[in-house]
Motif scaffolding. Structure first.
Motif, PDB file in Angstrom:
ATOM      1  N   ASP A  63       0.806  -1.222   0.000  1.00 58.67           N
ATOM      2  CA  ASP A  63       0.000   0.000   0.000  1.00 58.67           C
ATOM      3  C   ASP A  63       0.842   1.275   0.000  1.00 58.67           C
ATOM      4  O   ASP A  63       0.292   2.377  -0.016  1.00 58.67           O
ATOM      5  N   SER A  64       2.162   1.127   0.033  1.00 60.23           N
ATOM      6  CA  SER A  64       3.034   2.303   0.064  1.00 60.23           C
ATOM      7  C   SER A  64       3.354   2.784  -1.352  1.00 60.23           C
ATOM      8  O   SER A  64       2.962   2.169  -2.350  1.00 60.23           O
ATOM      9  N   LYS A  65       4.097   3.889  -1.430  1.00 58.23           N
ATOM     10  CA  LYS A  65       4.530   4.413  -2.731  1.00 58.23           C
ATOM     11  C   LYS A  65       5.389   3.382  -3.463  1.00 58.23           C
ATOM     12  O   LYS A  65       5.248   3.186  -4.669  1.00 58.23           O
ATOM     13  N   GLU A  66       6.287   2.726  -2.700  1.00 63.10           N
ATOM     14  CA  GLU A  66       7.138   1.688  -3.305  1.00 63.10           C
ATOM     15  C   GLU A  66       6.296   0.528  -3.836  1.00 63.10           C
ATOM     16  O   GLU A  66       6.581  -0.018  -4.905  1.00 63.10           O
ATOM     17  N   GLY A  67       5.269   0.150  -3.079  1.00 70.85           N
ATOM     18  CA  GLY A  67       4.405  -0.951  -3.503  1.00 70.85           C
ATOM     19  C   GLY A  67       3.660  -0.638  -4.791  1.00 70.85           C
ATOM     20  O   GLY A  67       3.544  -1.495  -5.679  1.00 70.85           O
ATOM     21  N   ARG A  68       3.173   0.587  -4.901  1.00 71.20           N
ATOM     22  CA  ARG A  68       2.478   0.987  -6.133  1.00 71.20           C
ATOM     23  C   ARG A  68       3.446   0.997  -7.314  1.00 71.20           C
ATOM     24  O   ARG A  68       3.079   0.624  -8.433  1.00 71.20           O
ATOM     25  N   ALA A  69       4.687   1.399  -7.055  1.00 70.87           N
ATOM     26  CA  ALA A  69       5.699   1.385  -8.123  1.00 70.87           C
ATOM     27  C   ALA A  69       6.006  -0.054  -8.545  1.00 70.87           C
ATOM     28  O   ALA A  69       6.140  -0.348  -9.740  1.00 70.87           O
ATOM     29  N   ILE A  70       6.111  -0.962  -7.572  1.00 68.51           N
ATOM     30  CA  ILE A  70       6.383  -2.374  -7.873  1.00 68.51           C
ATOM     31  C   ILE A  70       5.262  -2.970  -8.719  1.00 68.51           C
ATOM     32  O   ILE A  70       5.512  -3.686  -9.699  1.00 68.51           O
ATOM     33  N   LYS A  71       4.020  -2.655  -8.369  1.00 66.06           N
ATOM     34  CA  LYS A  71       2.884  -3.169  -9.146  1.00 66.06           C
ATOM     35  C   LYS A  71       2.829  -2.542 -10.539  1.00 66.06           C
ATOM     36  O   LYS A  71       2.435  -3.208 -11.500  1.00 66.06           O
ATOM     37  N   ALA A  72       3.222  -1.285 -10.633  1.00 71.39           N
ATOM     38  CA  ALA A  72       3.261  -0.632 -11.951  1.00 71.39           C
ATOM     39  C   ALA A  72       4.288  -1.300 -12.849  1.00 71.39           C
ATOM     40  O   ALA A  72       4.044  -1.527 -14.046  1.00 71.39           O
ATOM     41  N   ILE A  73       5.438  -1.638 -12.281  1.00 66.67           N
ATOM     42  CA  ILE A  73       6.482  -2.341 -13.046  1.00 66.67           C
ATOM     43  C   ILE A  73       5.981  -3.716 -13.470  1.00 66.67           C
ATOM     44  O   ILE A  73       6.237  -4.169 -14.594  1.00 66.67           O
ATOM     45  N   ARG A  74       5.264  -4.390 -12.579  1.00 68.49           N
ATOM     46  CA  ARG A  74       4.703  -5.709 -12.919  1.00 68.49           C
ATOM     47  C   ARG A  74       3.724  -5.600 -14.086  1.00 68.49           C
ATOM     48  O   ARG A  74       3.757  -6.425 -15.005  1.00 68.49           O
ATOM     49  N   ASP A  75       2.877  -4.579 -14.069  1.00 65.79           N
ATOM     50  CA  ASP A  75       1.826  -4.463 -15.085  1.00 65.79           C
ATOM     51  C   ASP A  75       2.376  -3.997 -16.425  1.00 65.79           C
ATOM     52  O   ASP A  75       1.936  -4.462 -17.480  1.00 65.79           O
ATOM     53  N   ASN A  76       3.317  -3.070 -16.414  1.00 61.76           N
ATOM     54  CA  ASN A  76       3.882  -2.569 -17.677  1.00 61.76           C
ATOM     55  C   ASN A  76       5.264  -1.970 -17.408  1.00 61.76           C
ATOM     56  O   ASN A  76       5.383  -0.807 -17.013  1.00 61.76           O
ATOM     57  N   ARG A  77       6.268  -2.775 -17.634  1.00 66.10           N
ATOM     58  CA  ARG A  77       7.639  -2.375 -17.340  1.00 66.10           C
ATOM     59  C   ARG A  77       8.059  -1.152 -18.161  1.00 66.10           C
ATOM     60  O   ARG A  77       8.679  -0.218 -17.638  1.00 66.10           O
ATOM     61  N   ILE A  78       7.718  -1.147 -19.454  1.00 69.80           N
ATOM     62  CA  ILE A  78       8.150  -0.053 -20.336  1.00 69.80           C
ATOM     63  C   ILE A  78       7.505   1.265 -19.912  1.00 69.80           C
ATOM     64  O   ILE A  78       8.168   2.308 -19.852  1.00 69.80           O
ATOM     65  N   ALA A  79       6.210   1.228 -19.580  1.00 66.17           N
ATOM     66  CA  ALA A  79       5.528   2.446 -19.133  1.00 66.17           C
ATOM     67  C   ALA A  79       6.115   2.950 -17.817  1.00 66.17           C
ATOM     68  O   ALA A  79       6.275   4.162 -17.616  1.00 66.17           O
ATOM     69  N   ALA A  80       6.465   2.009 -16.911  1.00 63.52           N
ATOM     70  CA  ALA A  80       7.060   2.404 -15.628  1.00 63.52           C
ATOM     71  C   ALA A  80       8.412   3.077 -15.843  1.00 63.52           C
ATOM     72  O   ALA A  80       8.728   4.092 -15.211  1.00 63.52           O
ATOM     73  N   GLU A  81       9.222   2.517 -16.740  1.00 62.52           N
ATOM     74  CA  GLU A  81      10.524   3.116 -17.039  1.00 62.52           C
ATOM     75  C   GLU A  81      10.368   4.492 -17.670  1.00 62.52           C
ATOM     76  O   GLU A  81      11.174   5.395 -17.427  1.00 62.52           O
ATOM     77  N   SER A  82       9.318   4.666 -18.480  1.00 65.14           N
ATOM     78  CA  SER A  82       9.127   5.929 -19.203  1.00 65.14           C
ATOM     79  C   SER A  82       8.791   7.088 -18.266  1.00 65.14           C
ATOM     80  O   SER A  82       9.003   8.250 -18.624  1.00 65.14           O
ATOM     81  N   VAL A  83       8.261   6.791 -17.062  1.00 65.82           N
ATOM     82  CA  VAL A  83       7.948   7.858 -16.099  1.00 65.82           C
ATOM     83  C   VAL A  83       9.043   7.983 -15.044  1.00 65.82           C
ATOM     84  O   VAL A  83       8.864   8.639 -14.012  1.00 65.82           O
ATOM     85  N   GLY A  84      10.185   7.327 -15.275  1.00 66.95           N
ATOM     86  CA  GLY A  84      11.355   7.544 -14.429  1.00 66.95           C
ATOM     87  C   GLY A  84      11.531   6.578 -13.279  1.00 66.95           C
ATOM     88  O   GLY A  84      12.359   6.828 -12.393  1.00 66.95           O
ATOM     89  N   LEU A  85      10.782   5.478 -13.241  1.00 65.62           N
ATOM     90  CA  LEU A  85      10.948   4.507 -12.151  1.00 65.62           C
ATOM     91  C   LEU A  85      12.201   3.653 -12.397  1.00 65.62           C
ATOM     92  O   LEU A  85      12.428   3.182 -13.509  1.00 65.62           O
ATOM     93  N   ASN A  86      12.985   3.470 -11.337  1.00 68.39           N
ATOM     94  CA  ASN A  86      14.163   2.608 -11.405  1.00 68.39           C
ATOM     95  C   ASN A  86      13.702   1.167 -11.220  1.00 68.39           C
ATOM     96  O   ASN A  86      13.510   0.697 -10.100  1.00 68.39           O
ATOM     97  N   VAL A  87      13.512   0.471 -12.320  1.00 68.74           N
ATOM     98  CA  VAL A  87      12.908  -0.859 -12.304  1.00 68.74           C
ATOM     99  C   VAL A  87      13.721  -1.839 -11.457  1.00 68.74           C
ATOM    100  O   VAL A  87      13.182  -2.540 -10.596  1.00 68.74           O
ATOM    101  N   THR A  88      15.024  -1.875 -11.675  1.00 69.04           N
ATOM    102  CA  THR A  88      15.882  -2.823 -10.951  1.00 69.04           C
ATOM    103  C   THR A  88      15.851  -2.578  -9.448  1.00 69.04           C
ATOM    104  O   THR A  88      15.783  -3.517  -8.651  1.00 69.04           O
ATOM    105  N   ALA A  89      15.873  -1.303  -9.040  1.00 64.28           N
ATOM    106  CA  ALA A  89      15.897  -0.959  -7.613  1.00 64.28           C
ATOM    107  C   ALA A  89      14.611  -1.400  -6.920  1.00 64.28           C
ATOM    108  O   ALA A  89      14.653  -1.967  -5.814  1.00 64.28           O
ATOM    109  N   PHE A  90      13.461  -1.159  -7.556  1.00 65.10           N
ATOM    110  CA  PHE A  90      12.192  -1.539  -6.931  1.00 65.10           C
ATOM    111  C   PHE A  90      12.019  -3.049  -6.891  1.00 65.10           C
ATOM    112  O   PHE A  90      11.503  -3.605  -5.914  1.00 65.10           O
TER     113      PHE A  90
END
Length: 231
Positions: free
Chosen positions: A153-180
């Protein structure tokens, strides 16, 4: 957390359980004469077991978290077996001079009178004083739920789920995929290590064979049967 929330297929969690179990057995043996309170001793065993498993998870995660799909499954499976085999070659003894550690060759360990072997290679951890209780198991389950639910339910958790659902879209908004992905992997390794420590404290002897491929598959089956991503 790894398979359901992160969407990664990891087959190495039995290795982290093994790290926690054998760390816990060593810590319990060292603290037996120093800490009289069994509850405090069990708590220290579980916490230190989780920390060591988390360190192992971080070291393994650095190369592994750059992979995806079947490649990730194969490499985590390999690392889990490597951890099991390393533990199976360890010999750890304890006497009034402290810990004595040897790898492969047990003849290097010479214990003073009153000392004892805590980890005896392929025979595993021996002479464990049982500390685990049903109440401790329930409390560890509740702690695990608390950690996982708060992370999800945290910010990190939402980022992790975003990466799971669409890695390319998550990277495009600046999320560090490997770190999360690494955060989820290390937290899961810590929880697996804590579970392994509690497991070891339920038996007088724990063999390294308990933490092999079949145990990792069992963990995966529990997740799939319960519903991936469903707490």
């Amino acid at each position: 957390l790894v398979v359901g929330i992160s969407g990664e297929l990891s087959l190495g969690h039995a290795g982290f359980m093994g790290v926690g179990a054998f760390t816990g057995a060593v810590v319990a043996g060292v603290l037996q004469g120093a800490v009289d309170n069994a509850v405090v001793r069990l708590l220290l065993v579980i916490v230190i077991g989780g920390i060591m498993a988390g360190i192992a998870g971080f070291l393994i995660g650095m190369p592994v978290m750059r992979l995806r799909g079947d490649y990730l499954a194969i490499v985590t499976l390999a690392f889990g077996e490597i951890l099991k085999n390393i533990i199976g070659q360890l010999y750890i003894g304890y006497d009034n001079k402290g810990l004595h550690v040897a790898f492969v060759n047990p003849d290097k360990i010479e214990l003073a009178e009153g000392g004892k072997m805590l980890v005896d290679g392929a025979m595993g951890a021996t002479g464990i004083t049982k500390l685990a209780t049903f109440s401790a198991g329930i409390l560890l389950v509740l702690f695990t739920l608390f950690v996982v639910l708060n992370l999800v339910d945290s910010k990190e958790g939402r980022a992790i789920k975003a990466i799971r659902d669409n890695r390319i879209a998550a990277e495009s908004v600046g999320l560090n995929v490997t770190a999360f992905r690494m955060k989820a992997f290390v937290v899961s390794a810590i929880l697996a290590g804590m579970a392994g420590a509690l497991y070891a404290m339920n038996y007088s002897t724990v063999a390294v064979s308990k933490f092999g491929f079949n145990t990792s598959i069992n963990i995966l089956v529990y997740v799939v049967m319960g519903g991936m991503g469903n707490i």
